[in-house]
Write a protein that holds these residues in place. Sequence first.
Motif, PDB file in Angstrom:
ATOM      1  N   LEU A 199      -1.732   8.185  17.022  1.00  0.00           N
ATOM      2  CA  LEU A 199      -1.769   8.702  15.527  1.00  0.00           C
ATOM      3  C   LEU A 199      -1.233   7.511  14.703  1.00  0.00           C
ATOM      4  N   ASP A 200      -1.647   7.488  13.193  1.00  0.00           N
ATOM      5  CA  ASP A 200      -1.153   6.509  12.440  1.00  0.00           C
ATOM      6  C   ASP A 200      -0.572   7.307  11.422  1.00  0.00           C
ATOM      7  N   SER A 201       0.857   7.010  11.256  1.00  0.00           N
ATOM      8  CA  SER A 201       1.539   7.566  10.440  1.00  0.00           C
ATOM      9  C   SER A 201       1.184   7.297   8.887  1.00  0.00           C
ATOM     10  N   MET A 202       0.701   6.147   8.896  1.00  0.00           N
ATOM     11  CA  MET A 202       0.161   5.647   7.400  1.00  0.00           C
ATOM     12  C   MET A 202      -0.953   6.491   7.099  1.00  0.00           C
ATOM     13  N   VAL A 203      -1.907   6.719   7.773  1.00  0.00           N
ATOM     14  CA  VAL A 203      -3.164   7.392   7.485  1.00  0.00           C
ATOM     15  C   VAL A 203      -2.818   8.979   7.292  1.00  0.00           C
ATOM     16  N   ILE A 204      -1.731   9.534   8.037  1.00  0.00           N
ATOM     17  CA  ILE A 204      -1.394  11.144   7.803  1.00  0.00           C
ATOM     18  C   ILE A 204      -0.706  10.931   6.587  1.00  0.00           C
ATOM     19  N   LEU A 205       0.075  10.048   6.140  1.00  0.00           N
ATOM     20  CA  LEU A 205       0.981  10.147   4.855  1.00  0.00           C
ATOM     21  C   LEU A 205      -0.133  10.504   3.801  1.00  0.00           C
ATOM     22  N   GLU A 206      -1.095   9.977   3.528  1.00  0.00           N
ATOM     23  CA  GLU A 206      -2.237  10.471   2.494  1.00  0.00           C
ATOM     24  C   GLU A 206      -2.388  11.666   2.513  1.00  0.00           C
ATOM     25  N   GLU A 207      -2.508  12.549   3.654  1.00  0.00           N
ATOM     26  CA  GLU A 207      -2.667  13.934   3.707  1.00  0.00           C
ATOM     27  C   GLU A 207      -1.114  14.526   3.294  1.00  0.00           C
ATOM     28  N   ALA A 208      -0.235  14.012   3.831  1.00  0.00           N
ATOM     29  CA  ALA A 208       1.055  14.680   3.605  1.00  0.00           C
ATOM     30  C   ALA A 208       1.321  14.782   2.213  1.00  0.00           C
ATOM     31  N   VAL A 209       0.972  13.561   1.550  1.00  0.00           N
ATOM     32  CA  VAL A 209       1.297  13.451  -0.145  1.00  0.00           C
ATOM     33  C   VAL A 209       0.388  14.559  -0.850  1.00  0.00           C
ATOM     34  N   LYS A 210      -0.729  14.874  -0.398  1.00  0.00           N
ATOM     35  CA  LYS A 210      -1.608  15.775  -0.979  1.00  0.00           C
ATOM     36  C   LYS A 210      -1.191  17.292  -0.763  1.00  0.00           C
ATOM     37  N   ARG A 211      -0.204  17.490   0.431  1.00  0.00           N
ATOM     38  CA  ARG A 211       0.396  18.670   0.509  1.00  0.00           C
ATOM     39  C   ARG A 211       1.826  18.391  -0.094  1.00  0.00           C
ATOM     40  N   ASN A 212       2.059  17.745  -0.933  1.00  0.00           N
ATOM     41  CA  ASN A 212       3.225  17.303  -1.605  1.00  0.00           C
ATOM     42  C   ASN A 212       4.614  17.214  -0.635  1.00  0.00           C
ATOM     43  N   VAL A 213       4.370  16.483   0.363  1.00  0.00           N
ATOM     44  CA  VAL A 213       5.736  15.982   1.024  1.00  0.00           C
ATOM     45  C   VAL A 213       5.399  14.580   1.319  1.00  0.00           C
ATOM     46  N   ALA A 214       6.790  13.589   1.396  1.00  0.00           N
ATOM     47  CA  ALA A 214       6.296  12.288   1.555  1.00  0.00           C
ATOM     48  C   ALA A 214       7.705  11.694   2.659  1.00  0.00           C
ATOM     49  N   TYR A 215       7.222  10.803   3.370  1.00  0.00           N
ATOM     50  CA  TYR A 215       8.029   9.912   4.415  1.00  0.00           C
ATOM     51  C   TYR A 215       7.520   8.543   4.089  1.00  0.00           C
ATOM     52  N   VAL A 216       8.121   7.658   5.065  1.00  0.00           N
ATOM     53  CA  VAL A 216       7.868   6.456   5.065  1.00  0.00           C
ATOM     54  C   VAL A 216       7.075   6.026   6.352  1.00  0.00           C
ATOM     55  N   PRO A 217       6.145   5.311   6.413  1.00  0.00           N
ATOM     56  CA  PRO A 217       5.438   4.979   7.679  1.00  0.00           C
ATOM     57  C   PRO A 217       6.328   3.956   8.368  1.00  0.00           C
ATOM     58  N   ALA A 231       0.895  -1.211   0.107  1.00  0.00           N
ATOM     59  CA  ALA A 231       0.035  -0.052  -0.047  1.00  0.00           C
ATOM     60  C   ALA A 231       0.927   1.280  -0.196  1.00  0.00           C
ATOM     61  N   ILE A 232       2.037   1.293   0.836  1.00  0.00           N
ATOM     62  CA  ILE A 232       2.891   2.257   0.760  1.00  0.00           C
ATOM     63  C   ILE A 232       3.546   2.724  -0.615  1.00  0.00           C
ATOM     64  N   ARG A 233       3.903   1.562  -1.450  1.00  0.00           N
ATOM     65  CA  ARG A 233       4.695   1.701  -2.415  1.00  0.00           C
ATOM     66  C   ARG A 233       3.364   2.610  -3.328  1.00  0.00           C
ATOM     67  N   GLU A 234       2.091   2.121  -3.399  1.00  0.00           N
ATOM     68  CA  GLU A 234       1.353   2.910  -4.218  1.00  0.00           C
ATOM     69  C   GLU A 234       1.163   4.506  -3.832  1.00  0.00           C
ATOM     70  N   ILE A 235       1.172   4.655  -2.550  1.00  0.00           N
ATOM     71  CA  ILE A 235       1.044   5.819  -2.168  1.00  0.00           C
ATOM     72  C   ILE A 235       2.059   6.871  -2.744  1.00  0.00           C
ATOM     73  N   LEU A 236       3.305   6.260  -2.539  1.00  0.00           N
ATOM     74  CA  LEU A 236       4.716   6.876  -2.712  1.00  0.00           C
ATOM     75  C   LEU A 236       4.790   6.946  -3.952  1.00  0.00           C
ATOM     76  N   LYS A 237       4.211   6.237  -4.906  1.00  0.00           N
ATOM     77  CA  LYS A 237       4.395   6.343  -6.590  1.00  0.00           C
ATOM     78  C   LYS A 237       4.401   8.025  -6.835  1.00  0.00           C
ATOM     79  N   VAL A 238       3.432   8.639  -6.271  1.00  0.00           N
ATOM     80  CA  VAL A 238       3.510   9.942  -6.765  1.00  0.00           C
ATOM     81  C   VAL A 238       4.718  10.876  -6.111  1.00  0.00           C
ATOM     82  N   THR A 239       5.603  10.437  -5.399  1.00  0.00           N
ATOM     83  CA  THR A 239       6.753  11.005  -4.944  1.00  0.00           C
ATOM     84  C   THR A 239       7.681  11.339  -6.103  1.00  0.00           C
TER      85      THR A 239
END
Lengths: 396, 396
Positions: free
Chosen positions: B326-344, B16-24
């Motif tokens: 807090l769940d860093s995986m859930v927050i990642l989706e919002e982070a990516v929308k704001r154009n910042v990425a990390y790895v949960p 799932a992470i890889r899918e989110i991180l594709k946008v990076t």
Amino acid sequence: MKWAISRRAQQLTSSAIREILKVTERPEVISFAGGLPSPASFPVAAMEAATARVFADNPQAALQYAATEGYLPLREFVARRHDAPVERVLITTGSQQALDLIAKVMIDPGSKVLVETPSYLGALQAFSLFEPEFVSIPSDDKGLLPEALTPELTAGARFLYALPNFQNPTGRRLPLERREALVARAKEQGVLLVEDDPYGALSYTGDQLPSLLSMNPDGVIYMGSFSKILAPGMRLGYVIAPPELHFKLCQAKQASDLHTPTFTQRVAYETIRDGLLDTHIPTIRELYGKQCQYMLDALKRHMPEGVTWNEPEGGMFIWMELPEGLDSMVILEEAVKRNVAYVPGAPFYASNPKRNALRLAFVTVSAERIEQGVAILGELFREAIAAAAARQPRAA
Amino acid sequence: MKWAISRRAQQLTSSAIREILKVTERPEVISFAGGLPSPASFPVAAMEAATARVFADNPQAALQYAATEGYLPLREFVARRHDAPVERVLITTGSQQALDLIAKVMIDPGSKVLVETPSYLGALQAFSLFEPEFVSIPSDDKGLLPEALTPELTAGARFLYALPNFQNPTGRRLPLERREALVARAKEQGVLLVEDDPYGALSYTGDQLPSLLSMNPDGVIYMGSFSKILAPGMRLGYVIAPPELHFKLCQAKQASDLHTPTFTQRVAYETIRDGLLDTHIPTIRELYGKQCQYMLDALKRHMPEGVTWNEPEGGMFIWMELPEGLDSMVILEEAVKRNVAYVPGAPFYASNPKRNALRLAFVTVSAERIEQGVAILGELFREAIAAAAARQPRAA
């Protein structure tokens, strides 16, 4: 062993042949044992120029981590060459890695795997680590017999591993009608075909038979290699697979080495992008065809009656059979004492090895040394035949 | 899936992470997610000159098949660097391959394998293919706790996988006294240590702690890599192992890809033979130390109360913990929308994932973008903390 190791590692044993063949590195040994392509066939100047271009273009990208699937332009090149969708192409670290990945994705302990009789030793080794049950398919001097594929034989098989072109070890090529029959039967019986094709381009006359892949792209995993048409020290091969298997192979590849070196992929692509293979492969064909002829001529001159061999139409190997009852492994020890080496045939069989068979490689040995080496072998086989006859007089 | 595949391949799932991180890959995204070394650290000119020498010296040998163990001068170089006998050194196609080979040789389905909490994701993936049973060893912000190694915990374990230096993902380094205690306990309890050390040379101040290998050469498989001190696109790593395990690893390696590309091995050796690493590694240390400081400074400025992180002494990663709940995986989706990425952090755990943890990589991002990206993350985490507080008011 002090440490507890895996069951698969326990079954890895040291090869007696390898021990005998270690001496073939001595320069006085005339070795027909190696499976190396001729270094005279490496396009060194073109690769050097290509490497310079890689450094000039984008060296940072060539030295960075990259996609597991491989360098896209190289994948596109492969796709065009085989008229396959690029999405199905995965670049591997030599085609030996493709064997490992296919085994990882397809084989559970006890899985039935169909192989030719004989088959490629490196494949048997790679598959063995995953503990399949091999079933040898009856074959003759033209290759496997499609009619041997009965529903009973193929039931539950994970795949059939085929080498249709100038197979290692026999050098034989599967005729067109057998290819068609094989693909039809496999389709009918739901058997996946794994087509291993490192030598396909090396037909001496340049004629090529259609690949199994071309006959049924959705039922074949095709393995190709740059080792015999460019250079093996680059360790570049590829797999073309149906989408769902391609995806699994990529996942297994990622766990195995992340990706094939970016650097070698880019150098290879820069070397071949402008059509080098079209002019380069014919020079290899000519060289290997000539080498093969040297050996066939020498065999005719020196081999005693009772020894038979095939006349390959391409590739790097001749397959020889001594009279029944002789053991090529036993004779190898004496051959090596006389400074000539070959590879006994037995290890290429998954079951019921033919102990009187052997493999002769001819592409790296000069015409003079082929003549000398074959003369020595001819003499040795003559002696072995005579000794066997003396031991076992023919029944009246 | 139309074809029957292996049990191990069935369990390979898409991340799932890889899918989110594709946008990076989009240039506007400030990515702290990548694990790439900085391309500014690649010694391009030296490698280009080395490649020219390889072509000038003996190109045919550089392009031919070669020994499974690796290029002897490179093995000797590695042996000298680690004060180990050259007979124990095997060159691998990146250290990811070393993980695969170790798994092949050591792991049966159900074998107990001890791992740190958390551990390197690529290792968990490579080992998983061979279906071990992972046991997570309690660890704190300095690394694993040697006193947690009780005879009950280690009984029957095939090995303990340790990353003592600037571990991926946490960046932590195991202190000297813990190393000594770990080696002593492992020896006492008969547990093989697998020491994975890609970042060991990248201490920002240049101080290095002794390897586990140096403390007990007969009880450690050591994994090294040229990816972080030379260039990862070469895919060059190595394993130093006790003789009987070295031999098994070589056999597994032969079945996996015959050998690592001759060409890349020779280029690497020509690059480093005359001492390049002695001058080159300090430049990487300085670069990465500076990058780390940019990020630590930005974190201090922008992170809200309740968010904690470590201050690494080397390597490429910072480990962060958000407030519990807090769940860093859930927050990642919002982070990516704001154009910042990390790895949960969760995927780095073999069991009981810490969902509030995350990994920040800093070596490939400019100081300006580190500042911008951390500011955005600080804001986002502040909002997430506030939202969580609103949902779950503290008990009076």
